[in-house]
Motif scaffolding. Structure first.
Motif, PDB file in Angstrom:
ATOM      1  N   LYS A 183      50.380 -19.044-127.304  1.00  0.00           N
ATOM      2  CA  LYS A 183      49.011 -18.578-127.106  1.00  0.00           C
ATOM      3  C   LYS A 183      48.716 -18.222-125.654  1.00  0.00           C
ATOM      4  O   LYS A 183      47.922 -17.330-125.381  1.00  0.00           O
ATOM      5  CB  LYS A 183      48.029 -19.644-127.611  1.00  0.00           C
ATOM      6  N   LYS A 184      49.327 -18.928-124.716  1.00  0.00           N
ATOM      7  CA  LYS A 184      49.132 -18.572-123.308  1.00  0.00           C
ATOM      8  C   LYS A 184      49.787 -17.233-122.998  1.00  0.00           C
ATOM      9  O   LYS A 184      49.215 -16.401-122.281  1.00  0.00           O
ATOM     10  CB  LYS A 184      49.679 -19.667-122.395  1.00  0.00           C
ATOM     11  N   LEU A 185      50.982 -17.009-123.525  1.00  0.00           N
ATOM     12  CA  LEU A 185      51.648 -15.723-123.331  1.00  0.00           C
ATOM     13  C   LEU A 185      50.824 -14.605-123.971  1.00  0.00           C
ATOM     14  O   LEU A 185      50.665 -13.533-123.387  1.00  0.00           O
ATOM     15  CB  LEU A 185      53.048 -15.754-123.930  1.00  0.00           C
ATOM     16  N   ASP A 186      50.286 -14.871-125.148  1.00  0.00           N
ATOM     17  CA  ASP A 186      49.451 -13.882-125.812  1.00  0.00           C
ATOM     18  C   ASP A 186      48.240 -13.536-124.947  1.00  0.00           C
ATOM     19  O   ASP A 186      47.833 -12.375-124.863  1.00  0.00           O
ATOM     20  CB  ASP A 186      48.987 -14.417-127.172  1.00  0.00           C
ATOM     21  N   SER A 187      47.670 -14.541-124.286  1.00  0.00           N
ATOM     22  CA  SER A 187      46.517 -14.315-123.416  1.00  0.00           C
ATOM     23  C   SER A 187      46.897 -13.475-122.208  1.00  0.00           C
ATOM     24  O   SER A 187      46.143 -12.582-121.800  1.00  0.00           O
ATOM     25  CB  SER A 187      45.932 -15.654-122.963  1.00  0.00           C
ATOM     26  N   TRP A 188      48.061 -13.746-121.625  1.00  0.00           N
ATOM     27  CA  TRP A 188      48.544 -12.920-120.516  1.00  0.00           C
ATOM     28  C   TRP A 188      48.673 -11.461-120.964  1.00  0.00           C
ATOM     29  O   TRP A 188      48.270 -10.533-120.248  1.00  0.00           O
ATOM     30  CB  TRP A 188      49.896 -13.432-120.038  1.00  0.00           C
ATOM     31  N   MET A 189      49.249 -11.259-122.124  1.00  0.00           N
ATOM     32  CA  MET A 189      49.419  -9.904-122.642  1.00  0.00           C
ATOM     33  C   MET A 189      48.069  -9.227-122.850  1.00  0.00           C
ATOM     34  O   MET A 189      47.886  -8.056-122.507  1.00  0.00           O
ATOM     35  CB  MET A 189      50.204  -9.957-123.958  1.00  0.00           C
ATOM     36  N   LYS A 190      47.120  -9.988-123.382  1.00  0.00           N
ATOM     37  CA  LYS A 190      45.799  -9.429-123.673  1.00  0.00           C
ATOM     38  C   LYS A 190      45.048  -9.084-122.393  1.00  0.00           C
ATOM     39  O   LYS A 190      44.405  -8.029-122.296  1.00  0.00           O
ATOM     40  CB  LYS A 190      44.985 -10.453-124.486  1.00  0.00           C
ATOM     41  N   GLU A 191      45.121  -9.949-121.391  1.00  0.00           N
ATOM     42  CA  GLU A 191      44.417  -9.690-120.130  1.00  0.00           C
ATOM     43  C   GLU A 191      45.037  -8.509-119.391  1.00  0.00           C
ATOM     44  O   GLU A 191      44.326  -7.686-118.805  1.00  0.00           O
ATOM     45  CB  GLU A 191      44.450 -10.942-119.250  1.00  0.00           C
ATOM     46  N   SER A 192      46.354  -8.405-119.436  1.00  0.00           N
ATOM     47  CA  SER A 192      47.021  -7.256-118.820  1.00  0.00           C
ATOM     48  C   SER A 192      46.621  -5.974-119.532  1.00  0.00           C
ATOM     49  O   SER A 192      46.371  -4.940-118.899  1.00  0.00           O
ATOM     50  CB  SER A 192      48.540  -7.441-118.881  1.00  0.00           C
ATOM     51  N   GLN A 193      46.516  -6.041-120.852  1.00  0.00           N
ATOM     52  CA  GLN A 193      46.086  -4.876-121.632  1.00  0.00           C
ATOM     53  C   GLN A 193      44.644  -4.504-121.299  1.00  0.00           C
ATOM     54  O   GLN A 193      44.305  -3.321-121.178  1.00  0.00           O
ATOM     55  CB  GLN A 193      46.215  -5.194-123.118  1.00  0.00           C
ATOM     56  N   ARG A 194      43.779  -5.501-121.147  1.00  0.00           N
ATOM     57  CA  ARG A 194      42.375  -5.219-120.836  1.00  0.00           C
ATOM     58  C   ARG A 194      42.246  -4.452-119.532  1.00  0.00           C
ATOM     59  O   ARG A 194      41.487  -3.487-119.432  1.00  0.00           O
ATOM     60  CB  ARG A 194      41.585  -6.539-120.731  1.00  0.00           C
ATOM     61  N   MET A 195      43.001  -4.849-118.524  1.00  0.00           N
ATOM     62  CA  MET A 195      42.858  -4.254-117.202  1.00  0.00           C
ATOM     63  C   MET A 195      43.754  -3.046-116.985  1.00  0.00           C
ATOM     64  O   MET A 195      43.447  -2.184-116.157  1.00  0.00           O
ATOM     65  CB  MET A 195      43.139  -5.303-116.124  1.00  0.00           C
ATOM     66  N   ASN A 196      44.861  -2.971-117.720  1.00  0.00           N
ATOM     67  CA  ASN A 196      45.848  -1.922-117.441  1.00  0.00           C
ATOM     68  C   ASN A 196      46.398  -1.292-118.719  1.00  0.00           C
ATOM     69  O   ASN A 196      47.595  -1.047-118.840  1.00  0.00           O
ATOM     70  CB  ASN A 196      47.004  -2.507-116.615  1.00  0.00           C
ATOM     71  N   SER A 197      45.503  -1.024-119.649  1.00  0.00           N
ATOM     72  CA  SER A 197      45.924  -0.380-120.889  1.00  0.00           C
ATOM     73  C   SER A 197      46.492   1.010-120.594  1.00  0.00           C
ATOM     74  O   SER A 197      46.123   1.656-119.613  1.00  0.00           O
ATOM     75  CB  SER A 197      44.739  -0.262-121.845  1.00  0.00           C
ATOM     76  N   ALA A 198      47.381   1.465-121.475  1.00  0.00           N
ATOM     77  CA  ALA A 198      47.987   2.789-121.288  1.00  0.00           C
ATOM     78  C   ALA A 198      46.989   3.916-121.491  1.00  0.00           C
ATOM     79  O   ALA A 198      47.252   5.062-121.111  1.00  0.00           O
ATOM     80  CB  ALA A 198      49.158   2.958-122.253  1.00  0.00           C
ATOM     81  N   ASP A 199      45.834   3.608-122.089  1.00  0.00           N
ATOM     82  CA  ASP A 199      44.811   4.620-122.345  1.00  0.00           C
ATOM     83  C   ASP A 199      43.477   4.155-121.772  1.00  0.00           C
ATOM     84  O   ASP A 199      43.022   3.050-122.059  1.00  0.00           O
ATOM     85  CB  ASP A 199      44.646   4.869-123.846  1.00  0.00           C
TER      86      ASP A 199
END
Length: 483
Positions: A343-359
């Motif tokens: 769940k912590k890794l999932d949160s890292w992935m989600k926060e990175s996506q929020r700030m640096n999504s490909a779109d």
């Protein structure tokens, strides 16, 4: 046995003669000028940077500074609809209050909007047809768990090759190495096992992604009416056509061999499902789907992983706690249950996506016919709509300290709402994957692919930025974020 139609001759699927286009230049030029003049007079909403009278200057502003432009429009117009000058004409930027009204509207097309943004008439790349999306949802996604042993084996082997073990800190380039691994894994899922072991195909797929992106960046700054001629002076065009024909020959040979042996992959690839659903499918139909998957599947997943590694490198002390989580879960084999515990890794992935999504924008739609919103606003046929996702994700009203990277943000939020705030979640303020029935159908495979990659990575390595350097700065072009 599938009926495979093969075209052995070189093809030009999305181009025409330079002499024809040159001779007809005045006709599209006049048509575009008249259309733009007509549309601009009738546009019922304000346009961002309208004080800049030069339309091409407004388009260039968005091309070069898209995040700034979207953020400025979002703050200026709030919950109102506003216009955005883009290389593909004016788009209407809509607030989230219209999502439920428009998410399944029969007059709007997601596929046409994506094809327009990708300039399909020049690149051959477009949105996935509805039948392919349905195959993802109904046929492929239920088999994702069956890919876990393959994913683990492939990631472990490829990681050892692309990031050789060193005792000391070693400077390395990330994106191309990650793309290599993602390309192999995604090819197995989208194409088949033989192609995933074919070095020529893997190299072609990676080169094709780069050429498409370079071609778009070279062509979009040109005025729309001049592109039919300008493309013939761009080196990316010849390169792209050559790669397309190479892919066509490769796919043709693969499908002929498959038909002769009447075999399929286990677990089935997307192509297997497509042929099963339509035994008379033609190669020319399949190649458009396959190359769209190459760009959408391989590029976006590789970009997301690269961005996450940049974020981990910029926050090395915080990222080391992920190793403890992985070691506490891993028992030698990854399962859906053990991956769900990260769940912590999932949160890292989600926060990175929020700030640096490909779109930077999502929920792209194009009007196939005129429609009227409940607010009374009339939308003309051909109008394109989208949501300013990046601006919403940086709004303190939805995310506290939104401009700050907080890797466990969603981990803490899931304590209150366990079923929400996951990497694959979608919502009215959680828009990286889109919203509604056109939310990315491949996100479930990308999720497990990325989780296994990151889990195996953090088990082996620490990562940091080179001493004294800040986090890598994103390269942004219109709504696209590259690395």
């Amino acid at each position: 046995m599938p009926n495979i139609t093969v075209n052995e001759r070189p093809i030009v699927p999305f181009d025409g003669s330079p002499w024809i286009w040159s001779g007809l230049l005045l006709l599209p030029l006049a048509a575009v000028l008249l259309r733009n003049a007509f549309f601009s007079k009738r546009l019922p909403v304000p346009v961002i940077y309208s004080e800049v009278k030069d339309t091409q200057a407004r388009k260039s502003k968005y091309l070069q500074f898209p995040r700034e432009t979207l953020g400025h429009g979002y703050k200026t117009f709030g919950s109102a609809i506003w216009g955005l000058d883009t290389s593909q004409g004016i788009k209407l930027v809509i607030p989230t209050t219209y999502l439920d009204e428009l998410k399944s509207h029969p007059s709007l097309s997601f596929t046409e909007s994506i094809s327009n943004d990708a300039m399909k008439e020049y690149t051959g790349v477009g949105g996935l047809p509805d039948n392919i999306v349905q195959i993802f949802k109904a046929k492929f996604n239920p088999t994702v768990a069956a890919y876990l042993p393959y994913l683990q084996e492939t990631v472990e082997k490829e990681l050892a090759d692309i990031f050789p073990y060193e005792q000391d800190w070693t400077e390395t380039s990330v994106y191309h190495k990650v793309t290599r691994l993602v390309g192999r894994v995604s090819t197995r899922a989208f194409y088949g096992e033989a192609a995933s072991r074919d070095e020529a195909w893997l190299e072609l797929a990676q080169a094709y992604i780069e050429t498409v992106l370079e071609y778009l960046q070279a062509l979009k700054p040109w005025p729309e009416a001049l592109r039919p001629v300008a493309r013939f002076f761009l080196p990316q065009r010849a390169k792209l056509l050559k790669q397309w024909n190479q892919a066509h020959r490769h796919l043709s040979a693969t499908l002929v061999a498959r038909a002769a042996s009447n075999s399929r992959n286990d677990p089935p690839s997307v192509i297997d499902h497509i042929i099963d659903s339509n035994p008379h499918v033609k190669v020319d139909e399949l190649i458009h789907t396959q190359m769209a998957l190459v760009v959408a599947g391989i590029h976006t997943t590789s970009a997301a992983l690269t961005q996450l590694l940049f974020d981990m490198a910029a926050h090395p002390e915080q990222s080391r706690e992920l190793r403890d989580e992985v070691d506490g879960v891993f028992d030698g084999h990854w399962t859906k249950q053990s991956l769900d515990q990260l769940k912590k890794l999932d949160s890292w992935m989600k926060e990175s996506q929020r700030m640096n999504s490909a779109d930077l924008t999502t929920f792209q739609r194009q009007a196939l016919k005129p429609l009227r919103l409940t607010s009374g606003l009339s939308i003309d046929k051909g109008t394109r709509l989208e949501i300013p996702t990046a601006a919403i994700h940086f709004d303190d009203m939805y995310f506290s300290n939104a401009s700050k990277f907080e890797p466990l943000r969603f981990y803490e939020m899931r304590k209150e709402e366990p079923a929400k705030h996951q990497y694959i979640s979608t919502g009215k303020n959680d828009l990286a994957w889109g919203y509604g029935r056109h939310a990315c159908p491949g996100r479930f495979f990308a999720h497990v692919e990325m989780k296994i990659f990151m889990a195996e990575f953090v088990r082996r390595w620490d990562v940091k930025m080179k001493d004294g350097l800040p986090r890598h700065r994103n390269l942004e072009f219109e709504a696209n974020v590259s690395v």
